[in-house]
Enzyme design. Structure first.
Site, PDB file in Angstrom:
ATOM      1  N   ILE A  48       0.833  -1.196   0.000  1.00 22.92           N
ATOM      2  CA  ILE A  48       0.000   0.000   0.000  1.00 22.92           C
ATOM      3  C   ILE A  48       0.873   1.254   0.000  1.00 22.92           C
ATOM      4  O   ILE A  48       1.910   1.297   0.663  1.00 22.92           O
ATOM      5  CB  ILE A  48      -0.917  -0.016   1.241  1.00 22.92           C
ATOM      6  CG1 ILE A  48      -1.885  -1.209   1.165  1.00 22.92           C
ATOM      7  CG2 ILE A  48      -1.685   1.289   1.401  1.00 22.92           C
ATOM      8  CD1 ILE A  48      -2.577  -1.538   2.471  1.00 22.92           C
ATOM      9  N   CYS A  49       0.446   2.284  -0.749  1.00 24.03           N
ATOM     10  CA  CYS A  49       1.107   3.590  -0.764  1.00 24.03           C
ATOM     11  C   CYS A  49       2.528   3.456  -1.318  1.00 24.03           C
ATOM     12  O   CYS A  49       2.718   3.033  -2.458  1.00 24.03           O
ATOM     13  CB  CYS A  49       1.061   4.199   0.634  1.00 24.03           C
ATOM     14  SG  CYS A  49       1.517   5.943   0.710  1.00 24.03           S
ATOM     15  N   ILE A  50       3.566   3.777  -0.554  1.00 24.92           N
ATOM     16  CA  ILE A  50       4.948   3.682  -1.000  1.00 24.92           C
ATOM     17  C   ILE A  50       5.517   2.278  -0.820  1.00 24.92           C
ATOM     18  O   ILE A  50       6.590   1.953  -1.360  1.00 24.92           O
ATOM     19  CB  ILE A  50       5.835   4.709  -0.256  1.00 24.92           C
ATOM     20  CG1 ILE A  50       7.225   4.848  -0.906  1.00 24.92           C
ATOM     21  CG2 ILE A  50       5.952   4.359   1.224  1.00 24.92           C
ATOM     22  CD1 ILE A  50       7.218   5.289  -2.344  1.00 24.92           C
TER      23      ILE A  50
END
Length: 218
Positions: A133-135
């Site tokens: 998730i995300c980075i």
């Protein structure tokens, strides 16, 4: 009940796990009939004052800080093995890129924390799903890019996407409310706060990603 490992990197967007993303991940796992199993490496992080967003000069334990999110029910990742889990999820936050790996400072030439790397590779080798998730997809790119060339997304940031592709991975642009599913390698990713303008957008993408991850469990 399926056991879904959740790897935390501390507590706080600038020096650990992004708290909204971690809580939304837990909610999505529970809503889809799974049990979250929290873990973190027993290493130190550089503390950031989340009011000023500046480093304080102090250091804290990643594991102890992550325990705040897990309400104390957390294990040292060193003691967790692929056989213990049905899937693995990495919430984002800057800690995923600087505590769990060195992507934040070294980009495509970075390395992954040894205990995290071992578990990611063991999960991939066992064909068990991994969600980033995300980075956090940058961490997966460092761990598996050269061997598997997985499809991953961090949204649409050109610089970060280029660095991910430099690892041998393949970047796919994606909206915050959606996810990318690499069915060949059982890897799911979603941009969350790399793109999300509010918690609702992040929640929509995380829900889809976790649901897709759990559907890939064999």
């Amino acid at each position: 009940m399926k056991k879904i490992g959740v790897v935390l990197s501390g507590c706080g967007v600038r020096d650990g796990s992004e708290i909204h993303e971690a809580v939304l991940t837990l909610l999505a796992i529970t809503n889809n009939g799974g049990k979250a199993v929290f873990m973190a490496p027993d290493i130190e992080l550089a503390e950031v004052n989340h009011q000023t967003m500046q480093e304080t000069g102090s250091r804290r334990s990643v594991l102890v800080e992550a325990a705040r999110i897990a309400r104390g029910d957390i294990s040292d990742i060193k003691a967790v093995h692929a056989d213990d889990l049905d899937a693995l999820v990495f919430p984002g936050g800057f800690g995923a890129a600087k505590n769990l790996c060195t992507f934040a400072t070294e980009g495509a030439g970075g390395t992954v924390q040894p205990d995290v790397l071992r578990l990611v590779r063991d999960m991939a080798g066992a064909k068990k799903p991994i969600c980033a998730i995300c980075i956090a997809p940058a961490l997966i790119a460092l761990a598996l890019g050269k061997e598997l060339s997985p499809q991953l997304t961090i949204g649409n940031d050109a610089g970060t996407a280029k660095a991910i592709e430099a690892t041998g991975s393949r970047h796919v642009e994606c909206a915050a409310t959606d996810c990318v599913i690499d069915r060949e390698h059982s890897i799911v990713s979603t941009p969350a706060y790399m793109l999300a303008q509010n918690i609702s957008e992040a929640a929509a993408g995380i829900e889809k990603a976790v649901k897709a991850t759990m559907e890939l469990i064999r």
